[in-house]
Write an enzyme that holds these catalytic residues in place. Structure first.
Site, short mmCIF file in Angstrom:
data_model
loop_
_atom_site.label_atom_id
_atom_site.label_comp_id
_atom_site.label_asym_id
_atom_site.label_seq_id
_atom_site.Cartn_x
_atom_site.Cartn_y
_atom_site.Cartn_z
CB SER A 181 -12.25 6.14 -9.92
OG SER A 181 -11.11 5.70 -9.34
CB SER B 102 -23.95 7.22 -14.51
OG SER B 102 -24.23 6.17 -13.30
CG LEU C 37 -13.84 -1.81 -2.47
CD1 LEU C 37 -15.24 -2.34 -2.09
CD2 LEU C 37 -12.72 -2.81 -2.01
CG ASP D 212 0.46 3.30 -6.47
OD1 ASP D 212 0.51 4.10 -5.38
OD2 ASP D 212 -0.74 3.18 -6.96
CD GLU E 191 -3.26 -0.41 -0.08
OE1 GLU E 191 -3.15 0.18 -1.23
OE2 GLU E 191 -3.73 -1.34 0.42
CG HIS E 192 0.14 4.95 0.60
ND1 HIS E 192 -0.35 6.02 0.19
CD2 HIS E 192 -0.87 4.74 1.57
CE1 HIS E 192 -1.60 6.34 0.81
NE2 HIS E 192 -1.93 5.55 1.48
CG ASP F 105 -6.76 2.17 -7.88
OD1 ASP F 105 -6.08 1.47 -7.24
OD2 ASP F 105 -7.05 3.23 -7.51
CD GLU G 286 -8.94 6.77 -12.05
OE1 GLU G 286 -8.69 7.30 -10.90
OE2 GLU G 286 -9.41 5.76 -12.31
CE1 TYR H 110 -2.63 8.11 -3.07
CE2 TYR H 110 -2.13 10.01 -4.59
CZ TYR H 110 -2.12 8.62 -4.41
OH TYR H 110 -1.44 8.16 -5.23
P1 ADP Z 1 -13.08 4.68 -5.41
O1 ADP Z 1 -12.26 4.56 -6.95
O2 ADP Z 1 -12.16 4.20 -4.43
O3 ADP Z 1 -14.29 4.03 -5.45
P2 ADP Z 1 -12.83 7.55 -5.96
O4 ADP Z 1 -13.09 8.80 -5.18
O5 ADP Z 1 -11.56 7.18 -6.86
O6 ADP Z 1 -13.19 5.98 -5.18
O7 ADP Z 1 -13.83 7.10 -7.31
C1 ADP Z 1 -15.13 7.82 -7.11
C2 ADP Z 1 -15.58 8.47 -8.19
O8 ADP Z 1 -15.70 7.58 -9.57
C3 ADP Z 1 -17.09 8.77 -8.15
O9 ADP Z 1 -17.24 9.96 -7.39
C4 ADP Z 1 -17.65 8.99 -9.43
O10 ADP Z 1 -16.98 10.30 -9.97
C5 ADP Z 1 -16.72 8.01 -10.30
N1 ADP Z 1 -17.51 6.72 -10.65
C6 ADP Z 1 -17.21 5.75 -10.06
N2 ADP Z 1 -18.47 4.82 -10.57
C7 ADP Z 1 -19.24 5.35 -10.94
C8 ADP Z 1 -20.45 5.15 -11.70
N3 ADP Z 1 -21.07 3.89 -11.68
N4 ADP Z 1 -21.09 6.23 -12.44
C9 ADP Z 1 -20.73 7.27 -12.34
N5 ADP Z 1 -19.50 7.83 -11.58
C10 ADP Z 1 -18.81 6.80 -11.03
MG MG Z 2 -10.64 5.63 -7.17
#
Ligand code: ADP
Ligand code: MG
Length: 390
Positions: free
Chosen positions: A139, A78, A136, A47, A44-45, A183, A171, A235
Site C-alpha cells: 500500500s 492497475s 510488505l 511507530d 514493531e508496533h 511504511d 492511507e 490493530y
Molecule cells: P500491504 O501494504 O501489507 O501489502 P495493505 O492491506 O496495507 O497490505 O495494502 C494492500 C492494498 O493496497 C490492496 O488491497 C490495494 O487496495 C492496494 N494495492 C497495493 N498494491 C496495489 C497494486 N499493485 N494495484 C492496485 N492496488 C494495490
Molecule cells: Mg499496507
C-alpha cells in the site's frame, strides 16, 4: 516445491507500467516513478507510540506511469485488472468518498491539495512486483510511487519527508487503512545498503549501514500467505490500549518513558493494578518499551559491524510480539521456529502481525536450505504453502 517471488529490475517494471498505460489510455505517459515495499528489521508496533523502528527497502517496487491532464479528472488502471479504468473528479475526493484501491491514489492527490499545492488531474497505470497484503507494504509502495509522480508532473518540489506525511494521510483518511508512518518513510526515505532508523516522534531518520552479504549473511523474507479476519479491529485495539496507557501515565506518547533510565520499569509496574485490564495494559506497554530498547541495541550492533550478533534480539522481539502484544499467529510462529531449527541466527514476525511475513537472518549459503525447511514445516502442519521474497 519452494515458491520464490523475484524482484523486477527497474527496466522491466518501467516497461510494464508504460505498456499498461498505453493499453489503458492510448498515449504515452510523462514518465514512470517507483517506490519499494519494505521489511522492518526490528521495532514493531512502535511507530504510533512515537518510538523507533528500523525498516529496510525491498528490491521489490511498485511502478506508476503517470500523465498530467489539463482538467481535474483522475483516471486509474492497475495490472490487477487492466480492463477496468476508474475515473473520478479530484474535487470530490473526501474521507469515505472513494472505494477500493483507487483511494490510495486519489488520497495522495487529496493530501497534496489539502496543503494548498496545485495538483492537476492525471492518468495513472500501476504495475508492481510487491506481494499485496503480505505485510510488505504494497500500500505504501503504491501511494509513495504516486506521490513521487504527482510531485514531478506538477513541479511541486516537495521533500520526501513531506511526501511521506501526505501518503500517511492518504492511507489513514481516504483509504481508511490505519497506518503509523513507518511504511511510507521506508518507501520514500530508505537508501540502498542501509536500514532506516526512523524516530517516529519527529520523523527524523538516520541511515544505518546494513549489508548482510558483506558479512556472508542473507535476510530471508517469508510470506506466510496466511489470511486472518479481524485484523483491522485488532490493530485499532492495540493502538487504543497504548493511547489509554499513555493517558493514565500522563505522557503524550509511550516513547517518553524510554528517555530516562528506570521510567519504563516503573510505568509497567504502575499500570498493573491487579485488575485484568491493568495486567493486559502492562503487558502491551512492556512490549512497546522493550521493543524500543531492542531497536537501540540492534542499531548499536549494526554500527559496530556486528550484524551476526543480532539474532537474539530478533528472537526476543518475536517472543514479545507473541506473548505480550499478542499479534502473532500460528503461521508466523511455525515460520520462525522452523527457520531457527534449520540454522537461522534469529527470526521474527515483521509488520503488523496476524499473518503477513516473517524474517530470518541466515548464513548466505543456507538461504535455500532454510526456505525449504520452512516450506516443509508448513506442509507438515497442514498450512497453505508460504512464498519467499528474494
Ligand atoms: P500491504 O501494504 O501489507 O501489502 P495493505 O492491506 O496495507 O497490505 O495494502 C494492500 C492494498 O493496497 C490492496 O488491497 C490495494 O487496495 C492496494 N494495492 C497495493 N498494491 C496495489 C497494486 N499493485 N494495484 C492496485 N492496488 C494495490
Ligand atoms: Mg499496507
Amino acid at each position: 516445491m519452494t515458491t520464490w517471488v523475484p524482484a523486477w529490475d527497474a527496466g522491466t517494471g518501467e516497461e510494464r507500467a508504460r505498456a499498461l498505460f498505453d493499453t489503458a489510455f492510448g498515449v504515452a505517459p510523462d514518465g514512470v516513478w517507483s517506490a519499494p515495499g519494505r521489511v522492518n528489521l526490528i521495532g514493531e508496533h512502535t511507530d504510533y507510540n512515537g518510538g523507533l523502528c528500523l525498516p529496510v527497502a525491498l528490491a521489490h517496487r511498485t511502478f506508476a506511469a503517470v500523465r498530467r491532464r489539463g482538467d481535474g479528472t483522475a483516471r486509474t488502471a492497475s495490472a490487477w485488472d487492466a480492463s477496468v479504468v476508474t475515473a473520478l473528479e479530484l474535487a470530490s475526493v473526501a474521507p469515505g468518498a472513494v472505494a477500493g484501491w483507487t483511494a490510495y491514489v486519489a488520497g495522495v492527490a487529496w493530501a497534496l491539495r489539502e496543503r494548498g499545492l496545485p495538483v492537476a488531474g492525471f492518468d495513472v497505470a500501476i504495475d508492481s512486483c510487491v506481494p499485496v497484503g503480505s505485510g510488505l507494504s504494497s500500500s505504501a509502495a503504491l501511494s509513495c510511487s504516486v506521490a513521487l509522480a504527482l510531485d514531478a508532473v506538477n513541479a511541486l518540489a516537495q521533500d520526501r519527508a513531506a511526501l511521506a506525511a501526505d501518503c500517511v494521510r492518504a492511507e489513514n483518511e481516504i483509504a481508511g487503512a490505519p497506518t503509523g508512518g513507518m511504511d511510507q518513510a521506508a518507501a520514500l526515505r530508505a537508501e540502498p545498503g542501509h536500514a532506516l532508523l526512523l524516530d517516529c516522534r519527529d520523523q527524523s531518520v538516520r541511515h544505518v549501514p546494513f549489508d548482510p552479504a558483506a558479512e556472508g549473511l542473507a535476510l530471508l523474507v517469508i510470506d506466510t500467505r496466511a489470511e486472518h479476519a479481524l485484523v483491522d479491529g485488532q490493530y485499532a485495539a492495540r493502538r487504543a490500549t497504548c493511547d489509554e496507557a499513555a493517558r493514565l501515565l500522563g505522557v503524550a506518547t509511550l516513547r517518553e518513558l524510554t528517555d530516562a533510565p528506570g521510567d519504563a520499569e516503573h510505568a509497567i509496574v504502575a499500570l498493573d493494578d491487579g485488575t485484568p485490564d491493568g495486567e493486559l495494559r502492562a503487558r502491551r506497554v512492556r512490549h512497546v518499551l522493550t521493543e524500543i530498547a531492542r531497536v537501540r541495541e540492534f542499531v548499536a550492533l549494526l554500527d559496530a559491524g556486528r550484524l551476526r550478533d543480532t539474532g537474539p534480539l530478533l528472537d526476543a522481539s518475536h517472543a514479545s510480539l507473541r506473548d505480550d502484544y499478542e499479534v502473532s499467529c500460528r503461521e508466523l510462529d511455525v515460520a520462525v521456529e522452523a527457520a531457527r531449527a534449520a540454522g537461522a541466527l534469529g527470526a521474527r514476525m515483521t509488520g503488523g502481525g496476524f499473518g503477513g511475513s516473517a524474517i530470518a537472518l541466515v548464513e548466505a549459503d543456507a538461504l535455500v536450505t532454510v526456505a525449504d525447511a520452512v516450506a516443509a514445516a508448513f506442509a507438515r502442519e497442514g498450512l497453505r504453502a508460504p512464498a519467499f521474497v528474494a
